[in-house]
Write an enzyme that holds these catalytic residues in place. Structure first.
Site, mmCIF file in Angstrom:
data_model
loop_
_atom_site.group_PDB
_atom_site.id
_atom_site.type_symbol
_atom_site.label_atom_id
_atom_site.label_comp_id
_atom_site.label_asym_id
_atom_site.label_seq_id
_atom_site.Cartn_x
_atom_site.Cartn_y
_atom_site.Cartn_z
ATOM 1 N N THR A 136 -8.636 2.642 8.183
ATOM 2 C CA THR A 136 -7.696 3.616 8.722
ATOM 3 C C THR A 136 -8.372 4.559 9.716
ATOM 4 O O THR A 136 -9.576 4.840 9.584
ATOM 5 C CB THR A 136 -7.110 4.438 7.548
ATOM 6 O OG1 THR A 136 -6.478 5.601 8.066
ATOM 7 C CG2 THR A 136 -8.181 4.896 6.571
ATOM 8 N N ASP A 137 -7.585 5.082 10.646
ATOM 9 C CA ASP A 137 -8.125 6.098 11.566
ATOM 10 C C ASP A 137 -8.479 7.386 10.829
ATOM 11 O O ASP A 137 -9.193 8.241 11.369
ATOM 12 C CB ASP A 137 -7.129 6.382 12.703
ATOM 13 C CG ASP A 137 -5.756 6.860 12.227
ATOM 14 O OD1 ASP A 137 -5.519 6.936 11.012
ATOM 15 O OD2 ASP A 137 -4.913 7.170 13.102
ATOM 16 N N GLU A 138 -7.992 7.524 9.590
ATOM 17 C CA GLU A 138 -8.237 8.777 8.856
ATOM 18 C C GLU A 138 -9.720 8.968 8.530
ATOM 19 O O GLU A 138 -10.148 10.069 8.197
ATOM 20 C CB GLU A 138 -7.380 8.824 7.577
ATOM 21 C CG GLU A 138 -5.901 8.677 7.920
ATOM 22 C CD GLU A 138 -4.933 8.950 6.785
ATOM 23 O OE1 GLU A 138 -5.293 9.654 5.833
ATOM 24 O OE2 GLU A 138 -3.800 8.440 6.861
ATOM 25 N N TYR A 161 -8.821 10.196 -0.243
ATOM 26 C CA TYR A 161 -8.427 8.856 0.231
ATOM 27 C C TYR A 161 -9.308 8.437 1.407
ATOM 28 O O TYR A 161 -9.918 7.361 1.386
ATOM 29 C CB TYR A 161 -6.948 8.846 0.639
ATOM 30 C CG TYR A 161 -6.580 7.668 1.538
ATOM 31 C CD1 TYR A 161 -6.619 6.357 1.050
ATOM 32 C CD2 TYR A 161 -6.217 7.866 2.878
ATOM 33 C CE1 TYR A 161 -6.302 5.275 1.872
ATOM 34 C CE2 TYR A 161 -5.898 6.786 3.704
ATOM 35 C CZ TYR A 161 -5.946 5.493 3.190
ATOM 36 O OH TYR A 161 -5.651 4.424 3.998
ATOM 37 N N LYS A 165 -12.183 5.387 1.867
ATOM 38 C CA LYS A 165 -12.112 4.324 2.880
ATOM 39 C C LYS A 165 -13.369 4.348 3.753
ATOM 40 O O LYS A 165 -13.911 3.290 4.114
ATOM 41 C CB LYS A 165 -10.855 4.492 3.748
ATOM 42 C CG LYS A 165 -9.538 4.279 3.038
ATOM 43 C CD LYS A 165 -9.336 2.873 2.491
ATOM 44 C CE LYS A 165 -9.173 1.829 3.570
ATOM 45 N NZ LYS A 165 -8.868 0.490 2.987
HETATM 46 P P1 NAD Z 1 -0.134 -0.260 -0.350
HETATM 47 O O1 NAD Z 1 -0.443 0.911 -1.222
HETATM 48 O O2 NAD Z 1 1.276 -0.521 0.057
HETATM 49 O O3 NAD Z 1 -0.661 -1.611 -1.057
HETATM 50 C C1 NAD Z 1 -1.907 -1.700 -1.684
HETATM 51 C C2 NAD Z 1 -1.925 -3.005 -2.467
HETATM 52 O O4 NAD Z 1 -3.223 -3.125 -3.089
HETATM 53 C C3 NAD Z 1 -0.887 -3.063 -3.606
HETATM 54 O O5 NAD Z 1 -0.232 -4.310 -3.603
HETATM 55 C C4 NAD Z 1 -1.734 -2.891 -4.881
HETATM 56 O O6 NAD Z 1 -1.176 -3.529 -6.000
HETATM 57 C C5 NAD Z 1 -3.048 -3.534 -4.446
HETATM 58 N N1 NAD Z 1 -4.205 -3.039 -5.223
HETATM 59 C C6 NAD Z 1 -4.526 -1.762 -5.509
HETATM 60 N N2 NAD Z 1 -5.643 -1.723 -6.246
HETATM 61 C C7 NAD Z 1 -6.059 -3.006 -6.426
HETATM 62 C C8 NAD Z 1 -7.162 -3.602 -7.092
HETATM 63 N N3 NAD Z 1 -8.077 -2.883 -7.729
HETATM 64 N N4 NAD Z 1 -7.290 -4.961 -7.052
HETATM 65 C C9 NAD Z 1 -6.358 -5.727 -6.396
HETATM 66 N N5 NAD Z 1 -5.284 -5.199 -5.773
HETATM 67 C C10 NAD Z 1 -5.140 -3.852 -5.780
HETATM 68 O O7 NAD Z 1 -1.077 -0.091 0.923
HETATM 69 P P2 NAD Z 1 -0.794 -0.445 2.450
HETATM 70 O O8 NAD Z 1 -0.086 0.685 3.075
HETATM 71 O O9 NAD Z 1 -0.242 -1.801 2.538
HETATM 72 O O10 NAD Z 1 -2.273 -0.427 3.010
HETATM 73 C C11 NAD Z 1 -3.064 -1.622 2.997
HETATM 74 C C12 NAD Z 1 -4.441 -1.292 3.557
HETATM 75 O O11 NAD Z 1 -4.308 -0.780 4.886
HETATM 76 C C13 NAD Z 1 -5.191 -0.235 2.763
HETATM 77 O O12 NAD Z 1 -6.538 -0.625 2.690
HETATM 78 C C14 NAD Z 1 -5.007 1.034 3.587
HETATM 79 O O13 NAD Z 1 -6.108 1.888 3.413
HETATM 80 C C15 NAD Z 1 -4.958 0.468 4.993
HETATM 81 N N6 NAD Z 1 -4.196 1.256 5.977
HETATM 82 C C16 NAD Z 1 -2.904 1.630 5.711
HETATM 83 C C17 NAD Z 1 -2.186 2.318 6.688
HETATM 84 C C18 NAD Z 1 -0.735 2.700 6.465
HETATM 85 O O14 NAD Z 1 -0.136 3.347 7.328
HETATM 86 N N7 NAD Z 1 -0.094 2.295 5.375
HETATM 87 C C19 NAD Z 1 -2.787 2.662 7.895
HETATM 88 C C20 NAD Z 1 -4.111 2.268 8.119
HETATM 89 C C21 NAD Z 1 -4.793 1.567 7.151
HETATM 90 P P1 TYD Z 2 2.015 9.951 4.991
HETATM 91 O O1 TYD Z 2 3.146 9.019 5.237
HETATM 92 O O2 TYD Z 2 1.695 10.350 3.583
HETATM 93 O O3 TYD Z 2 0.726 9.339 5.717
HETATM 94 P P2 TYD Z 2 -0.732 10.016 5.991
HETATM 95 O O4 TYD Z 2 -0.882 11.232 5.172
HETATM 96 O O5 TYD Z 2 -1.667 8.922 5.565
HETATM 97 O O6 TYD Z 2 -0.769 10.274 7.466
HETATM 98 O O7 TYD Z 2 2.295 11.290 5.800
HETATM 99 C C1 TYD Z 2 2.504 11.271 7.198
HETATM 100 C C2 TYD Z 2 2.639 12.712 7.656
HETATM 101 O O8 TYD Z 2 3.841 13.269 7.114
HETATM 102 C C3 TYD Z 2 1.509 13.606 7.157
HETATM 103 O O9 TYD Z 2 1.212 14.575 8.164
HETATM 104 C C4 TYD Z 2 2.101 14.307 5.940
HETATM 105 C C5 TYD Z 2 3.568 14.409 6.279
HETATM 106 N N1 TYD Z 2 4.516 14.337 5.156
HETATM 107 C C6 TYD Z 2 5.527 15.311 5.016
HETATM 108 O O10 TYD Z 2 5.629 16.253 5.813
HETATM 109 N N2 TYD Z 2 6.385 15.186 3.972
HETATM 110 C C7 TYD Z 2 6.305 14.168 3.058
HETATM 111 O O11 TYD Z 2 7.121 14.125 2.098
HETATM 112 C C8 TYD Z 2 5.285 13.181 3.220
HETATM 113 C C9 TYD Z 2 5.141 12.052 2.239
HETATM 114 C C10 TYD Z 2 4.418 13.306 4.288
#
Ligand code: NAD
Ligand code: TYD
Length: 356
Positions: A136-138, A161, A165
């Site tokens: 993630t960019d975070e 978090y 990562k």
């Molecule tokens: P998500 O929370 O929707 O899914 C995570 C999945 O991992 C779930 O299916 C969960 O059951 C599985 N999991 C958790 N712990 C596990 C373990 N110990 N063993 C096996 N499986 C396990 O997450 P997502 O939003 O799909 O994100 C996927 C990846 O992308 C993550 O690594 C996250 O850090 C990264 N990412 C997400 C975003 C975003 O916007 N959602 C952005 C950038 C990077």
């Molecule tokens: P989120 O979807 O949790 O992603 P991330 O924290 O990984 O960027 O949140 C996106 C943005 O929205 C973040 O600045 C927090 C804000 N946010 C709210 O204002 N209200 C909410 O209920 C949630 C879940 C997030």
């Protein structure tokens, strides 16, 4: 550089991005085997994968990335030549109230997966190998009003978090530097699209608007996120897996910065029309609430390396992506109801009878 995987191990494939990736990768690579290792935490939902469940080249295994024996068995049994590692705890707010599981899964789990992958790669069972860490960019921390994260931006994670990562990203780097393991690392901005768990901003707002519930906006609502459609993310991952040089890091982003309050207003207005409500009605649900501790102010990705080296660019415009996403949620209210009621948790037992 060209790499054609024949058997991939996807971790976390029952989550939001992993399931979208499995659908697009299997469509683009029908001959490749896909093994999906997922622990089915609260975020894992097999209903995201019903369309592929019966495909002979797809196998689901319920299990933990921290289970070294299971990971080793799957790598050998399936002759895996690429690991695409999505599995993680992914929600910042949960990492603030309970950081321990984030370290266990995202750091220790990733290390176990890396170590078993290293042994498998060094055993020489497969001709070529890749380990792709999805990040993630975070990990770069927070930006001021200007500037972008590049791949050279120092890691400066601010939440448990993002720290977990960043820890995994550094382990991936270490396995490349120390053992010469062919690793890849992508860092993506905020995703949106189908199968997004309704605890994250966009699906939560859609769900609450439909149900006329308050829309909690943290702090002043002026924090900025850079949004990318999950389909574009899945396409970028495939390009990196097949064409990037081992050891490389790529940012993935859509040049699409939005203040939180603007995105919430937009979703409100689009849903006024879709739900035949009076213009402006949904905005009345917006409720400013206490800010998230350590809330990163702005994320913005410079993805020019990916375009320059590998020719990838996002295909979705935000207008088309957000409209399609809203329509997907409206058409999949049963999926949402299942997730919010917790009914999806019993789906695995019903489908698989406890077997993997
Ligand atoms: P998500 O929370 O929707 O899914 C995570 C999945 O991992 C779930 O299916 C969960 O059951 C599985 N999991 C958790 N712990 C596990 C373990 N110990 N063993 C096996 N499986 C396990 O997450 P997502 O939003 O799909 O994100 C996927 C990846 O992308 C993550 O690594 C996250 O850090 C990264 N990412 C997400 C975003 C975003 O916007 N959602 C952005 C950038 C990077
Ligand atoms: P989120 O979807 O949790 O992603 P991330 O924290 O990984 O960027 O949140 C996106 C943005 O929205 C973040 O600045 C927090 C804000 N946010 C709210 O204002 N209200 C909410 O209920 C949630 C879940 C997030």
């Amino acid at each position: 550089m060209s790499f054609s995987p024949t058997s991939i191990l996807v971790t976390g494939g029952a989550g939001f991005i992993g399931s979208n990736f499995i659908h697009s990768f299997s469509a683009n690579n029908p001959a490749c085997r896909i093994t999906n290792l997922d622990a089915l935490t609260y975020a894992g939902n097999l209903k995201n994968l019903t369309a592929i469940a019966d495909n002979a080249r797809y196998r689901f295994v319920k299990g933990d990335i921290g289970d070294a024996a299971l990971v080793s068995e799957l790598l050998t049994q399936e002759k895996v030549d690429a690991v695409v590692h999505f599995a993680a705890e992914s929600h910042v707010d949960r990492s603030i109230t309970g950081p321990e599981i984030f370290i266990r899964t995202n750091v220790l789990g990733s290390q176990i997966l890396l170590e078993e992958s290293r042994k498998h790669w060094q055993a020489g069972i497969v001709a070529d190998f890749r380990f792709l860490q999805i990040s993630t960019d975070e990990v770069y921390g927070s930006l001021g009003d200007s500037g972008y994260f590049t791949e050279e931006t120092p890691l400066a994670a601010n939440s448990p978090y993002s720290a977990s990562k960043a820890g995994a990203d550094l382990l991936v780097r270490a396995y490349h530097e120390t053992f010469g393991m062919p690793t890849l690392n992508t860092r993506c901005s905020n995703n949106y699209g189908p199968y997004h768990f309704p605890e994250k901003l966009i699906p939560l707002m859609i769900h609450n608007i439909i149900n006329k519930r308050p829309l909690p906006v943290y702090g002043d609502g002026l924090n900025i996120r850079d949004w990318l459609h999950v389909g574009d993310h899945a396409a970028a991952i495939e390009v990196v897996l097949k064409t990037a040089c081992p050891g490389s890091v790529y940012n993935i982003g859509g040049n699409n910065e939005w203040k939180n309050i603007d995105i919430v207003n937009l979703v409100c207005d689009l849903l006024d029309a879709r739900l035949h409500r009076v213009a402006g009605e949904n905005r009345k649900l917006i409720t400013f609430v206490k800010d998230r501790p350590g809330h990163d102010r702005r994320y913005a990705i410079d993805a020019s390396r990916l375009k320059r080296d590998l020719g990838w660019e996002p295909a979705y415009t935000f207008e088309s992506g957000i409209t399609e996403t809203i329509d997907w949620y409206l058409a999949h209210q049963e999926w949402v109801a299942d997730v919010t009621s917790g009914a999806y948790r019993t789906y695995y037992e019903n489908q698989y009878g406890g077997r993997s």
